[in-house]
Design a protein around this motif. Structure first.
Motif, short mmCIF file in Angstrom:
data_model
loop_
_atom_site.label_atom_id
_atom_site.label_comp_id
_atom_site.label_asym_id
_atom_site.label_seq_id
_atom_site.Cartn_x
_atom_site.Cartn_y
_atom_site.Cartn_z
N ASP B 210 0.84 -1.19 0.00
CA ASP B 210 0.00 0.00 0.00
C ASP B 210 0.88 1.25 0.00
O ASP B 210 1.99 1.23 0.52
N VAL B 211 0.38 2.34 -0.60
CA VAL B 211 1.13 3.60 -0.54
C VAL B 211 0.96 4.21 0.85
O VAL B 211 -0.15 4.26 1.36
N PRO B 212 2.06 4.67 1.45
CA PRO B 212 1.90 5.34 2.74
C PRO B 212 1.15 6.67 2.56
O PRO B 212 1.28 7.31 1.51
N GLY B 213 0.38 7.04 3.57
CA GLY B 213 -0.48 8.22 3.46
C GLY B 213 0.27 9.49 3.07
O GLY B 213 -0.21 10.28 2.25
N TRP B 214 1.48 9.67 3.60
CA TRP B 214 2.21 10.93 3.32
C TRP B 214 2.60 11.05 1.86
O TRP B 214 2.84 12.13 1.36
N GLU B 215 2.68 9.89 1.16
CA GLU B 215 3.11 9.93 -0.23
C GLU B 215 1.96 10.28 -1.18
O GLU B 215 2.20 10.66 -2.32
N VAL B 216 0.73 10.17 -0.68
CA VAL B 216 -0.43 10.34 -1.55
C VAL B 216 -0.44 11.70 -2.27
O VAL B 216 -0.58 11.75 -3.49
N PRO B 217 -0.26 12.83 -1.53
CA PRO B 217 -0.28 14.12 -2.23
C PRO B 217 0.80 14.23 -3.30
O PRO B 217 0.55 14.74 -4.40
N CYS B 218 2.02 13.71 -3.00
CA CYS B 218 3.12 13.78 -3.99
C CYS B 218 2.74 13.03 -5.25
O CYS B 218 2.98 13.50 -6.38
N ILE B 219 2.15 11.84 -5.08
CA ILE B 219 1.76 11.04 -6.23
C ILE B 219 0.76 11.79 -7.09
O ILE B 219 0.84 11.81 -8.31
N TYR B 220 -0.16 12.48 -6.41
CA TYR B 220 -1.18 13.19 -7.18
C TYR B 220 -0.55 14.35 -7.98
O TYR B 220 -0.86 14.53 -9.16
N HIS B 221 0.34 15.13 -7.31
CA HIS B 221 0.98 16.24 -8.04
C HIS B 221 1.77 15.71 -9.23
O HIS B 221 1.71 16.28 -10.32
N ASP B 222 2.47 14.59 -9.03
CA ASP B 222 3.21 13.98 -10.14
C ASP B 222 2.27 13.61 -11.28
O ASP B 222 2.57 13.81 -12.45
N PHE B 223 1.14 13.05 -10.91
CA PHE B 223 0.16 12.66 -11.91
C PHE B 223 -0.31 13.87 -12.73
O PHE B 223 -0.42 13.81 -13.95
N VAL B 224 -0.56 15.00 -12.03
CA VAL B 224 -1.02 16.19 -12.76
C VAL B 224 0.05 16.64 -13.75
O VAL B 224 -0.25 17.03 -14.88
N HIS B 225 1.33 16.56 -13.32
CA HIS B 225 2.40 17.00 -14.21
C HIS B 225 2.62 16.02 -15.37
O HIS B 225 2.82 16.44 -16.50
#
Ligand code: ZN
Lengths: 776, 259
Positions: B210-225
């Motif tokens: 599972d992705v750790p909770g703190w990584e979730v926002p980073c993953i989303y920003h990466d996805f937008v880029h």
């Protein structure tokens, strides 16, 4: 007691006393002025009218009436009048009227410090105390780093007047604006007090914070009126309009009355016939203060460093305990580092007249309301003409005669001012320069703005023509992302945390007395700590001596113990600059000009023990604490070898020529790169390049583009240097040209035992710059 | 047009900011990137506030709707004379700590006897308003909104972001925050009351990969880029496990309460 005769008698008596040795170098008489009253055209409600009456105000001064009319009419207004002219009335009246007229209306007050916000909350409370209805109506509070969580929520939900500071607005309010939607939607007035403090880097940042505020307010449909208050500066209209990014009316005709004022230049006497040394200025100042206090003349003594305020207090108490012990309790010191409750008590006692004397740093220069005093002693030139007049302005009541005594140090700048009173009294206060469109500053605030609300085309009207190119850079480094026509913040960072508004951090150390049970007796900012509370040094508080036992850099605590000693200590600093990487370099005329990354380092290496009164040096101690560093950007100028031999051939010292050129550059570079003189540092040294060179640097972590911009403009700036020197009417150099008042250090150094820096040879500078321009 | 000197300064600014920006996590170049359209069970939805994606599936295989209904009878108060209350589980994912846009609202509820999961996903920051509006519409159908720490996080968060978008929320379900009864029940026997701890000790399972909770926002920003949704798929799964665990915990709480 008739004070008019008091002051005149005091000066007469002192001149005819045995001990008088011709110290009075010059007396300037500032004539009295009658009050000009005027009734505002805007109707004032009976409620506010009666509140004014309880404050003892039955008629308003002309500037107050004019301000009330303009502000009530929705015009952005700045008020530039003297210290005790009742500026708060100018904005409190229209604000209260708006709250009475509209129960939903709100107002935001900004002050440069937390202490001032608290002070003005008390003033507002006092204003409302007369009327129960008014008390119910006004729900005011300070919102800053000290406000407890629960109070914060309550204030956000209920308050109609918020008093805060720009740092809190920047990091603690704007990013969370949706919690403030009620408050912002109904915002009628934004008051920016002490506008003159918003200059240089701080001012450029605050201008951007205010632009962000206007943008958020637009989102909530509010277009409030801005009110700005300022002490005298050369360009209040320009500063006000640049700060708020909008037009602004200026009121500078002061309707308040002023008693006659005597401004005396008092030079400490030579120590003996043929001696060039003068009596200690601190000792001289304390003797004047003692005499004034003994005459019942309420006096404030302004000093340039915290340690000097403590020294003067100690000397004054010593003298009073011998001569008039009942007066010992009537004097105090006031400076940064005292605990808030301690400060409040001193302010109150000054206001009530319970205190007859206070030895202060420039901490009391700001508008904390302590009432007006009879006399002000200024020990040493504070560095700017504007500060000098602020400090002089603390003395002077509505009708009584007031006295200002300027006691110079025996250093070249202070002594120059004494020799040239026309220069001293004729100088206009400095310009306050800000540059909100500095790309580095803009990049930080556009990041914050994008976090708060996506950026759009309309923002160019708010942030200026660099908005689009700087935003493009932010997108290039993936901080933001453009989606359709809007640009969003696109990382997990909280951008406001990375943007500090001031040069100095607000990180603090506590000072703990462990003589008995541990108790906190004061605080010191992290940057000053190594210069103020180094182990085995003397820390002075309320005139008493403490020995520093331990400085815990990680825990941010200094432990001290009460110990009676007959000396104080002065830190000896070692500072240096190291070039890390050259980014650009070019040869121009006889100079090699470069700019790049550099590290400025400073460290307290040892301290000197100095005996009270005599200033005899009675020993040294070594200090072992880590060096502090500032990673920044520097601009350096290195003259070819031939330049030195040319000057030597002309009988001049080449290094003196360079120091002169450096001083003029620090004076005029800020005009070209749009910053304050204090935002730039400079030294002449030879260890980096193997021969003497001038190094200028941005006094801000990472640099803010001042030196970078200066690099591109240097030939033009050097041409201007020659004009400044040649146009200056002085003979061999003065503070306006090649001499430079010490701007930054002296914060913690007593200037008394040193002799400052000599004013370098003007002739050497003319030859140096002349040759450079000839060969260009 | 900008002057040459200004252009030069902007270029310098670009260099400085580039140096200060840490290098991005290197993208996975071995495999094909995934388009958000190709996620499972995904469709586009529209409302007055714009469009976003909806991931919708039946999740009966995780737990039975009957067990949930029974638990609700034990744990949720019924108003006098009212029928059995309806309820929905909610869990948000955001793009930062506070005052930042939310990008995913995961829900779980019973419809027509089946357990159904709906996730509203923003393809970029501009779709947050649509998520909030559609979530509001959905919540309006239920009596109770069940969360884990939602009283202090999820619920005020939605309210604040709604104010940001000037959306007047119409749904006002009653709140049931699992954290508080869970604390009362298990705080003495467990090291802490975080959701993963409860999963391990009470539900008896552990998250693998599972992705750790703190990584979730980073993953989303990466996805937008980057527009590559491979890691975002893991976030959707993370969010699904969160709401399913909440439902299971709800059942366990009811069981424990009966004992
Ligand atoms: Zn001069």
């Amino acid at each position: 007691m008739e004070k008019t005769t008091h002051i005149s008698n005091f000066l007469e008596n002192i001149q005819s006393s045995d001990g008088y040795r011709g110290q009075i170098a010059h007396i300037n008489q500032i004539p009295p002025k009658d009050a000009v009253y005027q009734e505002p055209q805007t109707p004032i409600s009976p409620t506010v009218r009666s509140a004014l009456k309880t404050l003892g105000i039955s008629s308003l001064y002309s500037h107050q009436a004019k301000a009330i009319d303009l502000i009530s009419g929705g015009k952005n207004t700045s008020i530039v009048t003297s210290t005790a002219s009742g500026k708060t009335i100018c904005y409190n009246v229209p604000v209260l009227e708006s709250l009475i007229a509209d129960p939903k209306a709100t107002a935001l007050f900004l002050f440069p410090t937390k202490a001032l916000a608290q002070d003005q909350l008390r003033v507002l409370g006092h204003f409302c105390s007369a009327d129960a209805a008014l008390q119910d109506l006004v729900r005011a509070g300070t919102y800053d780093g000290d406000t407890p969580r629960e109070t914060r929520r309550k204030l956000r939900n209920e308050a109609n007047v918020i008093l805060t500071n720009p740092d809190m607005l920047h990091q603690g309010i704007l990013p969370y604006h949706s919690r403030w939607s009620r408050f912002f939607s109904s915002l009628r007035y934004v008051v920016v007090d002490e506008m003159h403090t918003y200059r240089g880097i701080f001012g450029s940042n605050v201008a951007n914070v205010l632009r962000r505020l206007r943008r958020i307010l637009k989102h909530y449909g509010a277009t409030p009126t801005f009110v700005l208050c300022s002490a005298t500066i050369a360009n209040p209209d320009e500063l006000a309009e640049t700060l708020i990014g909008d037009t602004c009316e200026v009121i500078s005709t002061d309707g308040s009355p002023r008693g006659p004022k005597l401004f005396v230049l008092w030079n400490p006497p030579f120590l003996g016939a043929g001696s060039m040394d003068r009596k200690s200025s601190n000792v001289e100042a304390h003797e004047l203060m003692v005499r004034l206090i003994e005459e019942g003349i309420q006096t404030i003594t302004f000093t340039k460093a915290r340690v000097v305020a403590e020294l003067v207090l100690r000397y004054v108490r010593d003298a009073l305990s011998r001569r008039n012990p009942q007066l010992v309790k009537k004097v105090s010191a006031y400076r940064a580092g005292y605990l808030p409750e301690e400060r409040r008590a001193i302010e109150k006692a000054l206001f009530s007249g319970e205190l007859l004397g206070v030895a202060s740093t420039n901490a009391l220069e700001l508008g904390i309301d302590v009432g007006s005093l009879d006399a002000s002693i200024i020990v040493g030139f504070p560095g700017t003409i504007a500060s000098t007049w602020q400090q002089a302005g603390r003395a002077g009541r509505k009708s009584d005669e007031a006295l200002v005594l300027f006691v110079p140090y025996n250093d070249p700048i202070d002594q120059y001012l004494i020799r040239h009173p026309d220069y001293f009294f004729g100088q206009t206060p400095e310009n306050a320069v800000i540059d909100p469109v500095n790309p580095y500053i803009l990049a930080g605030h556009l990041s914050c703005a994008a976090f708060e609300l996506p950026l759009s085309q309309e923002d160019e009207a708010i942030f200026g023509k660099l908005t689009q190119p700087v935003t493009a850079v932010l997108e290039d480094v993936k901080k933001v992302k453009k989606i359709d026509d809007r640009t969003y913040w696109a990382t997990t960072e909280f951008p406001a945390a990375g943007v500090g508004l001031r040069t100095i951090s607000d990180d603090t150390f506590t000072i703990v007395d462990r003589t008995g049970p541990e108790s906190v007796i004061g605080v010191v900012d992290a940057i000053s700590a190594p210069e103020l509370v180094y182990p085995e040094g003397v820390y002075m508080h309320d005139g008493a001596t403490y020995l520093v036992r331990e400085l815990d850099l990680d825990g941010k605590v200094a432990y001290v113990e009460r110990k009676e000693v007959d000396y104080y200590t002065q830190p000896i600093l070692d500072s240096s600059i190291r070039v890390k990487a050259e980014r650009k370099s070019a040869a121009w005329s006889d100079l090699n000009i470069s700019y790049g990354d550099a590290t400025v380092s400073w460290k307290t290496t040892s301290f000197k023990k100095i005996k009270f009164y005599s200033l005899d040096s009675i020993g040294y101690g070594s200090v072992d604490i880590p060096t502090q560093h500032l990673e920044t950007v520097s601009l350096w100028l290195c003259p070819d070898k031939e330049v030195a031999s040319y000057l030597k051939k002309k009988g001049k010292n080449p290094v003196e020529g360079l120091v002169a050129l450096k001083n003029v550059l620090i004076n005029i570079l800020p005009l070209f790169v749009m910053c304050d003189r204090k935002d730039i540092g400079g030294i002449v040294e030879s260890s980096n390049l193997g021969s003497p060179a001038i190094f200028l640097y941005d006094r801000f972590k990472g640099g803010l583009g001042f030196c970078e911009k200066g690099y591109g403009l240097l030939p033009g700036i050097i041409r201007e240097v020659l004009h400044v020197i040649e146009d200056c009417p002085c003979e061999s150099g003065c503070p306006s040209c090649v001499g430079l008042p010490v701007l930054i250090p002296a914060q913690h150094q007593d200037p008394d035992p040193g002799h400052g820096f000599p004013i370098p040879d003007k002739e050497a500078a003319v030859l140096l710059v002349g040759r450079i321009l000839d060969n260009a | 047009m900008l002057e040459e000197s200004i252009k030069q300064r902007i270029e310098n600014l670009r260099l400085v900011l580039r140096e200060r920006t840490p290098a991005a996590i290197t993208a996975d170049t071995d495999n094909e990137p995934l388009s958000v359209k190709d996620l499972e069970d995904v469709s586009e939805v529209e409302c007055g506030k714009g469009g976003c994606l909806l991931i919708e599936k039946q999740v009966d295989r995780y737990l039975s709707s009957e067990a949930l209904t029974n638990a609700a009878e034990t744990l949720l108060e019924i108003e006098d004379g009212g029928s059995a209350p309806t309820f929905i589980f909610l869990d948000l994912e955001t793009t930062g700590f506070s005052a930042t846009p939310l990008f995913l609202a995961g829900t779980l509820f019973i419809r027509k006897g089946h357990l159904k999961m709906m996730q509203f996903l923003a393809r970029d920051y501009s779709e947050e308003g649509a998520i909030i509006a559609m979530l509001d519409e959905l919540l309006a159908d239920f009596d109770f909104c069940i969360t884990f720490n939602g009283k202090s996080f999820d619920v005020p968060y939605v309210r604040e972001r709604a104010k940001y978008h000037k959306i007047d929320l119409k749904a006002a379900p009653r709140q049931f925050d699992l954290l508080h009864p869970a604390r009362r029940m298990w705080k003495h026997s467990l090291p802490n009351c975080r959701l993963v701890t409860l999963e391990w000790h009470i539900l008896g399972r552990r998250r693998i990969g599972d992705v750790p909770g703190w990584e979730v926002p980073c993953i989303y920003h990466d996805f937008v880029h980057t527009k590559d949704a491979r890691k975002l798929r893991d976030v959707l799964r993370h969010n699904l496990i969160d709401v399913v665990s909440m439902a299971e915990l709800f059942v366990s709480l009811a069981g424990a309460a009966k004992c």
